[in-house]
Design an enzyme around this catalytic site. Structure first.
Site, short mmCIF file in Angstrom:
data_model
loop_
_atom_site.label_atom_id
_atom_site.label_comp_id
_atom_site.label_asym_id
_atom_site.label_seq_id
_atom_site.Cartn_x
_atom_site.Cartn_y
_atom_site.Cartn_z
N ASN A 215 0.84 -1.20 0.00
CA ASN A 215 0.00 0.00 0.00
C ASN A 215 0.88 1.25 0.00
OD1 ASN A 215 -2.31 1.50 -0.07
ND2 ASN A 215 -3.17 0.72 1.84
N HIS B 289 -8.54 3.59 8.44
CA HIS B 289 -9.12 2.34 7.97
C HIS B 289 -10.53 2.12 8.49
CE1 HIS B 289 -5.02 1.12 6.68
NE2 HIS B 289 -5.67 0.32 5.87
#
Length: 463
Positions: free
Chosen positions: A318, A349
């Site tokens: 990521n 998140h």
């Protein structure tokens, strides 16, 4: 998931068309901005229906902040509003809708837009509200010197290439791409006469796109075959725990973690291919003279699978989110930048407890692995056999540490997470704490990092 794949495949075709028929030589920047924005809005509505209104509300709220807030505070206000709205949406989707309506799962695009909003706000603050000598070399390069127009702002946040799956890119890079300066900016850094070229080449992304589509296809096949056959939930099955020795459980943990990766490889590589197909993502030339299209790549699979340190693994997984965290948090945190960066990542998140178990554990393991590396690695560099032995051992430990850390991220809830950690005796937590007690590393303060950044700037200027 079907809508996601359909949109991304349609976006891939639209990207090829965009690069060929709406190239900077055929269309003005305004036309390219408008097309990218309108198609992005269409994809959002197609995938999420009326729930896509959340994306547009957040975008317009922060456009107002960008134009009305004072420059010294623009990055703070934008950050608080964007992260606050994202968190409220996370809470409402989970505790109000309970995932009962698939179209409510708009968190992915909202998370990407949050990254872009805060990235632009910080870079605008750097460009207008700070002196050049206060900035790092990277901050100077990416600083935005004027507020964007509404069309530029909407295009950057809502363009069809990245609205569904990202990745986040820097505002100046995106504007250079729309205006047709993106590739030339990278090529001008290379001395082409020494490489045998008599004029500036025109690199094509077709080869990079085809290569990434092959990776996407392989990842999809692995996802359909492996992920369902090796569920993460099995590692806390009572029968499995009773009959399986500790080392075998660790081995199976590695297997199920590997099985969970292909869906990320698929989504991120496909998103990268979409951007490349539109002509965006050129990053320069490697040492062999090969054109590179990895400016927006979100992962480096080889470096992930061969990582010999926790840091190396994180840096190649990521990638664009890690870059965002560094630019808006790590580089700006006055104290404890590592801890604050992990906490921000968890908050971004969502609100599942598993995310916080993962990222708080990540803080411990990151600091412990840094301490071990700084104190012992140099002893193993004196000979090739020692270096190979060191790499093999650190690879195995790194892979198991990652598996141990990310298991709660997949299981999400508190009860299975605690059950899992009990089954492996909290060994990584205990070892990390012992390492930090025996090999303490003082956190680097903002003033020290600023002094280092200034020294780097002075060195660059002197050259």
């Amino acid at each position: 998931q079907i809508n996601f794949v359909a949109c991304q495949l349609f976006a891939l075709l639209a990207a090829f068309w965009f690069r060929i028929y709406l190239s900077p030589s055929h269309a003005s920047s305004a036309v390219r901005h408008a097309f990218a924005t309108l198609f992005g809005i269409y994809f959002a509505v197609f995938c999420f229906g009326w729930y896509s209104i959340h994306l547009f509300v957040l975008v317009m709220m922060n456009y107002g902040i960008m134009n009305m807030a004072s420059i010294p505070n623009i990055h703070r206000y934008s950050f608080v509003v964007a992260m606050g709205y994202l968190t409220l949406c996370h809470i409402s989707r989970i505790y109000i809708f309970h995932y009962g309506i698939l179209t409510t799962d708009f968190s992915g695009p909202l998370m990407i837009i949050t990254q872009k909003i805060t990235t632009l706000a910080c870079q605008l603050h750097d460009g207008i509200g700070r002196q050049a000598e206060e900035l790092t070399a990277e901050q100077n390069r990416l600083a935005v010197k004027s507020r964007p127009s509404l069309l530029e702002y909407l295009s950057y946040l809502l363009n069809f290439m990245s609205i569904i799956a990202g990745p986040c890119s820097n505002y100046k890079d995106y504007i250079a791409f729309i205006e047709g300066r993106h590739v030339h900016m990278k090529l001008l850094e290379v001395n082409w006469k020494q490489k045998g070229y008599d004029r500036l080449p025109d690199p094509s992304p077709t080869g990079a796109v085809m290569y990434k589509l092959c990776i996407t296809l392989v990842s999809l096949i692995l996802f359909l075959t492996l992920t369902k056959n090796f569920p993460m939930a099995y590692i806390i099955d009572n029968e499995f725990l009773d009959k399986t020795p500790f080392l075998s459980r660790l081995g199976y943990l590695y297997v199920v973690t590997q099985a969970a990766k292909p869906k990320y490889y698929f989504a991120w590589t496909l998103a990268d291919a979409v951007n490349n197909a539109a002509g965006y993502g050129f990053s320069g030339v490697d040492e062999r003279g090969t054109f590179r299209w990895d400016l927006l790549s979100n992962l480096n699979i080889w470096n992930i699978e061969t990582a010999t340190s926790f840091k190396m693994y994180i840096e190649n997984w990521n990638i664009q989110t890690a870059a965002w965290l560094k630019r808006v948090c790590y580089d700006r945190a006055p104290w404890y930048p590592t801890a604050l960066t992990f906490i921000l990542s968890a908050l971004w998140h969502g609100i599942y407890p598993g995310y916080y178990f993962t990222f708080l554990t990540g803080i411990l393991i990151t600091l412990a692995s840094r301490a071990i590396r700084n104190n012992f690695r140099h002893y193993f560099l004196s000979s090739v056999p020692l270096k190979i032995a060191y790499d093999v051992v650190t690879w195995a430990v790194t892979q198991l540490a990652v598996c141990y850390t990310v298991a709660p991220f997949v299981m999400l809830a508190v009860e299975p997470t605690i059950k899992f950690y009990k089954s492996v005796y909290f060994h990584m937590h205990i070892l990390s704490i012992l390492v930090l007690l025996l090999l303490p590393i003082r956190p680097q303060t903002h003033s020290v990092r600023r002094a280092q950044n200034q020294a780097m700037m002075n060195s660059i200027k002197s050259k």
